[in-house]
Design an enzyme around this catalytic site. Structure first.
Site, PDB file in Angstrom:
ATOM      1  N   HIS A 196      -5.448  -7.229 -10.636  1.00 47.24           N
ATOM      2  CA  HIS A 196      -6.480  -7.889  -9.841  1.00 47.24           C
ATOM      3  C   HIS A 196      -7.313  -8.835 -10.699  1.00 47.24           C
ATOM      4  O   HIS A 196      -7.830  -9.834 -10.231  1.00 47.24           O
ATOM      5  CB  HIS A 196      -7.355  -6.851  -9.146  1.00 47.24           C
ATOM      6  CG  HIS A 196      -6.627  -6.181  -8.038  1.00 47.24           C
ATOM      7  ND1 HIS A 196      -6.029  -4.956  -8.185  1.00 47.24           N
ATOM      8  CD2 HIS A 196      -6.323  -6.611  -6.792  1.00 47.24           C
ATOM      9  CE1 HIS A 196      -5.421  -4.643  -7.051  1.00 47.24           C
ATOM     10  NE2 HIS A 196      -5.577  -5.625  -6.192  1.00 47.24           N
ATOM     11  N   ARG A 303     -10.512 -10.187   0.790  1.00 46.64           N
ATOM     12  CA  ARG A 303     -10.538  -8.891   0.097  1.00 46.64           C
ATOM     13  C   ARG A 303     -11.977  -8.356   0.105  1.00 46.64           C
ATOM     14  O   ARG A 303     -12.749  -8.640  -0.815  1.00 46.64           O
ATOM     15  CB  ARG A 303     -10.075  -9.064  -1.349  1.00 46.64           C
ATOM     16  CG  ARG A 303      -8.591  -9.352  -1.528  1.00 46.64           C
ATOM     17  CD  ARG A 303      -8.264  -9.444  -3.017  1.00 46.64           C
ATOM     18  NE  ARG A 303      -6.848  -9.370  -3.285  1.00 46.64           N
ATOM     19  CZ  ARG A 303      -6.081 -10.430  -3.556  1.00 46.64           C
ATOM     20  NH1 ARG A 303      -6.589 -11.635  -3.584  1.00 46.64           N
ATOM     21  NH2 ARG A 303      -4.799 -10.272  -3.812  1.00 46.64           N
ATOM     22  N   ARG A 338      -9.558  -7.950   5.502  1.00 46.61           N
ATOM     23  CA  ARG A 338      -8.845  -6.738   5.120  1.00 46.61           C
ATOM     24  C   ARG A 338      -9.849  -5.617   4.906  1.00 46.61           C
ATOM     25  O   ARG A 338     -10.871  -5.811   4.244  1.00 46.61           O
ATOM     26  CB  ARG A 338      -8.054  -6.960   3.831  1.00 46.61           C
ATOM     27  CG  ARG A 338      -7.283  -5.711   3.442  1.00 46.61           C
ATOM     28  CD  ARG A 338      -6.378  -5.945   2.283  1.00 46.61           C
ATOM     29  NE  ARG A 338      -7.115  -6.046   1.032  1.00 46.61           N
ATOM     30  CZ  ARG A 338      -6.531  -6.272  -0.143  1.00 46.61           C
ATOM     31  NH1 ARG A 338      -5.229  -6.449  -0.199  1.00 46.61           N
ATOM     32  NH2 ARG A 338      -7.246  -6.347  -1.246  1.00 46.61           N
ATOM     33  N   GLU A 439       3.114  -3.313   1.985  1.00 52.36           N
ATOM     34  CA  GLU A 439       3.101  -3.432   0.520  1.00 52.36           C
ATOM     35  C   GLU A 439       3.556  -2.148  -0.170  1.00 52.36           C
ATOM     36  O   GLU A 439       3.563  -2.069  -1.391  1.00 52.36           O
ATOM     37  CB  GLU A 439       1.714  -3.854   0.030  1.00 52.36           C
ATOM     38  CG  GLU A 439       0.569  -2.999   0.538  1.00 52.36           C
ATOM     39  CD  GLU A 439      -0.796  -3.500   0.084  1.00 52.36           C
ATOM     40  OE1 GLU A 439      -0.871  -4.356  -0.803  1.00 52.36           O
ATOM     41  OE2 GLU A 439      -1.800  -3.002   0.621  1.00 52.36           O
ATOM     42  N   ASN A 462       2.276  -8.174  -4.385  1.00 48.50           N
ATOM     43  CA  ASN A 462       1.797  -7.638  -5.675  1.00 48.50           C
ATOM     44  C   ASN A 462       2.046  -6.135  -5.725  1.00 48.50           C
ATOM     45  O   ASN A 462       2.572  -5.598  -6.694  1.00 48.50           O
ATOM     46  CB  ASN A 462       0.300  -7.906  -5.855  1.00 48.50           C
ATOM     47  CG  ASN A 462      -0.035  -9.358  -5.669  1.00 48.50           C
ATOM     48  OD1 ASN A 462       0.819 -10.207  -5.847  1.00 48.50           O
ATOM     49  ND2 ASN A 462      -1.262  -9.660  -5.291  1.00 48.50           N
ATOM     50  N   ASP A 463       1.645  -5.468  -4.648  1.00 48.31           N
ATOM     51  CA  ASP A 463       1.865  -4.019  -4.618  1.00 48.31           C
ATOM     52  C   ASP A 463       3.307  -3.680  -4.273  1.00 48.31           C
ATOM     53  O   ASP A 463       3.849  -2.701  -4.776  1.00 48.31           O
ATOM     54  CB  ASP A 463       0.893  -3.362  -3.640  1.00 48.31           C
ATOM     55  CG  ASP A 463      -0.466  -3.188  -4.275  1.00 48.31           C
ATOM     56  OD1 ASP A 463      -0.518  -2.704  -5.418  1.00 48.31           O
ATOM     57  OD2 ASP A 463      -1.476  -3.571  -3.666  1.00 48.31           O
ATOM     58  N   CYS A 510       0.717 -12.565   1.559  1.00 46.70           N
ATOM     59  CA  CYS A 510      -0.539 -12.897   0.880  1.00 46.70           C
ATOM     60  C   CYS A 510      -0.539 -12.446  -0.575  1.00 46.70           C
ATOM     61  O   CYS A 510      -1.550 -12.543  -1.247  1.00 46.70           O
ATOM     62  CB  CYS A 510      -1.733 -12.311   1.637  1.00 46.70           C
ATOM     63  SG  CYS A 510      -1.671 -10.525   1.763  1.00 46.70           S
TER      64      CYS A 510
HETATM   65  C1  PEP Z   1      -0.829  -7.505  -2.635  1.00 48.73           C
HETATM   66  O1  PEP Z   1      -0.727  -6.330  -2.961  1.00 48.73           O
HETATM   67  O2  PEP Z   1       0.101  -8.332  -2.692  1.00 48.73           O
HETATM   68  C2  PEP Z   1      -2.117  -8.019  -2.131  1.00 48.73           C
HETATM   69  C3  PEP Z   1      -2.224  -9.229  -1.646  1.00 48.73           C
HETATM   70  O3  PEP Z   1      -3.215  -7.234  -2.210  1.00 48.73           O
HETATM   71  P1  PEP Z   1      -3.979  -6.869  -3.562  1.00 48.73           P
HETATM   72  O4  PEP Z   1      -3.489  -7.802  -4.629  1.00 48.73           O
HETATM   73  O5  PEP Z   1      -5.427  -7.011  -3.297  1.00 48.73           O
HETATM   74  O6  PEP Z   1      -3.564  -5.454  -3.803  1.00 48.73           O
HETATM   75 MG    MG Z   2      -2.158  -4.890  -2.354  1.00 48.00          MG
END
Ligand code: PEP
Ligand code: MG
Length: 582
Positions: A196, A303, A338, A439, A462-463, A510
């Site tokens: 993050h 976020r 979110r 995710e 990302n997750d 996203c």
């Molecule tokens: C993700 O996980 O891709 C996402 C957009 O959320 P975050 O990066 O806040 O976990």
């Molecule tokens: Mg995420």
């Protein structure tokens, strides 16, 4: 001159002076003292407390106008901590009775206080142990006469410019405070490309290099640095020739960005005239400024957890309502709010070391899991979102869903708070679309089932990458395994897009993958039509969309997914990206 190489984050080149922030990990000196030294030692301790109190009060009354509003409350908490007998008076008693030096006495009592907070079940109160550590750190610095006391982010001089922060690590909470500190870049010993902290660096438009082990001991305060995010290089004390070269490069990049700016006013359409929705990710209402000229058609990811950071108490419903309203009212187009995604590396105050969850925090009580376990935290947010949705096109999005039961429970809480608002006669929008972040691999594999109960999907790559490939996104020792083009990731992305299309619900992405032009054509080929990203990436993706012919892309995507070895797969993606379409 020295060249260091790490993982580059964001874009661009920064040239500036190093500001080394070292969370000092010096050993606390511990020794017995003679009886005739006791009084002097007690006075030394009392003077240190008085010095820190003076410093905090000075800080309190000299807050810059740009400081986040919660900074004052933050300092108040530290002043209160300073009055706690375990910090302010009992160490004096120990010095007298146990004949130990002041630092040792302070450490013993501070440890007791930290253990007390550790055993509290309320996660907010538990995080107070980090405030204890910060206050104790200040007293220790005075006691050990640390003349080179390092500033921390919250106390950085906001008038400094052209500074490049060099530190071991920056928590997301620290990074968000950089907004007010006019930094030009940062360099850290730890961190990975989708942590993050890295995401925030992109959102702040700061070039950064992370994962440079030992950088703290290599770079000194005041060293001239060049940070090149594209190559992940940090040049220390560059000679005049190199400096001149990078200044030229920096200027070229500025001109390229300027040239892209005109796209902000254009529609994002492919060469065969298909409109692609490009949305922005934001962390705080103040990020809306970055949307000017970006061409964003709305917010694909807000976020909200950043509203909860760097403060003693979570924001109440009214404060959340105001923040969400501000965004909903100022944005033309949808605003996807979110629900809280706290936990793992996103702790309210940047602390990372909750003992119970320390082993695998990413798999712990995070996001919707945390919210469902604490309805008193979750319900005010749900109410605030439903109320803000009266003022515009707001949508609600639930992060980290892994089971249908979690979704059912969340929807039932939404029904419950809607009934409450109805009874209380408070205006709210009963028809807010509710979507889910896909995710977690479990949700991706069962996307068809989730699609029956949700109004939209957003793919959090990302997750999804972290959980599919079992690589902790904040652990730089496994960064090398991070690969959005891993066949398992691509198959899951395809499964989610297909499930959304069969259920006739929109699917957006996203995660950081959506903002990387390397993947735009492939994702279009897989059927993705909605992309959400840090505002700084929008124009580049827009340009990529305009240079793509949609009709040609599904064939490429099929070939890429059929690849049986990684080198050929990466090679095909490279070929796809150099293809010139007329
Ligand atoms: C993700 O996980 O891709 C996402 C957009 O959320 P975050 O990066 O806040 O976990
Ligand atoms: Mg995420």
């Amino acid at each position: 001159m020295l060249a260091l190489s790490g993982t580059g984050i964001g874009r661009g080149i920064a040239i500036g002076c190093a500001l080394v922030l070292d969370k000092s990990q010096n050993e606390v000196p511990q020794f017995q003292i003679d009886a005739d030294r006791v009084d002097r030692e007690v006075s030394r301790f009392n003077e240190a407390i008085a010095t820190v109190r003076r410093e905090l009060k000075h800080l309190q009354s000299n807050l810059p106008p740009t400081a986040p509003p919660e900074t004052g409350a933050f300092i108040d908490v530290h002043l209160l901590m300073l009055d706690d007998p375990l910090i302010s008076s009992q160490p004096g008693w120990s010095i007298q009775n146990e004949k130990i030096n002041a630092e040792w006495a302070l450490k013993n009592h501070a440890d007791t206080l930290v253990a007390f907070f550790d055993n509290i079940s309320d996660p907010y109160l538990r995080t107070k142990k980090d405030d204890v550590a910060q206050v104790v750190g200040r007293i220790m610095d005075v006691l050990t006469e640390d003349k080179e006391r390092r500033p921390n982010i919250s106390t950085l001089d906001h008038t400094l410019t052209d500074r490049i922060i060099v530190t071991r690590d920056l928590s997301p909470a620290d990074t968000v405070m950089l907004r007010h500190r006019h930094m030009t870049a940062f360099v850290t010993s730890f961190g990975g490309p989708i942590s993050h902290t890295a995401i925030l660096a992109r959102s702040l438009g700061l070039p950064a290099v992370v994962g440079l082990h030992g950088v703290i001991d290599t770079i000194c305060d005041g060293d001239q640095l060049i940070v090149d995010a594209a190559t992940g290089t940090v040049l220390v004390a560059p000679d005049d020739r190199l400096l001149a070269q990078f200044q030229v490069l920096q200027e070229q990049q500025r001109k390229q960005r300027q040239a892209l700016a005109k796209l902000g006013k254009e529609k994002s359409v492919t060469l065969d005239d298909e409109e692609i929705t490009l949305l922005a990710n934001i962390e705080l209402p103040e990020d809306l400024d970055a949307l000017d000229g970006s061409g964003a058609a709305g917010i694909g990811l807000y976020r909200t957890e950043f509203l909860f950071m760097n403060r003693a108490q979570p924001p109440e419903e009214e404060e959340q309502y105001q923040a969400y309203c501000q965004v909903v009212k100022s944005v033309r187009g949808p605003v996807t709010i979110r629900t809280l995604d706290l936990g793992a590396d996103k702790q309210v105050d940047g602390g990372r070391d909750e003992p119970q969850a320390a082993i695998t925090p990413a798999l712990g009580l995070r996001a919707i899991r945390l919210c469902l376990s604490e309805p008193s935290l979750f319900k005010p947010q749900l109410r605030a979102i439903l109320r803000a949705a009266v003022h515009g096109d707001a949508r609600m999005m639930i992060p980290m869903l892994s089971s249908l039961q979690e979704l059912e429970q969340s929807l039932s809480l939404v029904r419950e708070v809607s009934a409450e608002l109805e009874r209380e006669g408070i205006a709210f929008n009963p028809n807010v679309p509710i979507g889910g972040m896909i995710e977690v691999p479990a949700a991706a594999i069962a996307a068809d089932l989730f699609a029956q109960k949700l109004d939209f999907f957003s793919i959090g790559t990302n997750d999804l990458i972290q959980y599919t490939l079992a690589i902790d996104r904040v652990d730089d020792s496994v960064n090398y395994l991070y690969d959005p083009l891993h066949p398992s990731v691509l198959r899951l992305v395809r499964t989610i897009i297909q499930a959304g299309s069969e259920a006739d619900i929109p699917v957006s992405m996203c995660g950081e993958m959506a903002g990387d032009p390397v993947f735009t054509r492939l994702l279009l080929g897989l059927g993705l039509r909605h992309f959400s990203m840090e505002p700084s990436q929008l124009l580049e993706i827009h340009q990529q969309v305009r240079h793509s012919r949609l009709a040609e892309l599904p064939g490429w995507a099929e070939r890429i997914l059929a690849c049986t070895d990684s080198t050929t797969l990466h090679g095909l993606v490279d070929q796809l990206n150099v293809e010139e379409y007329a």
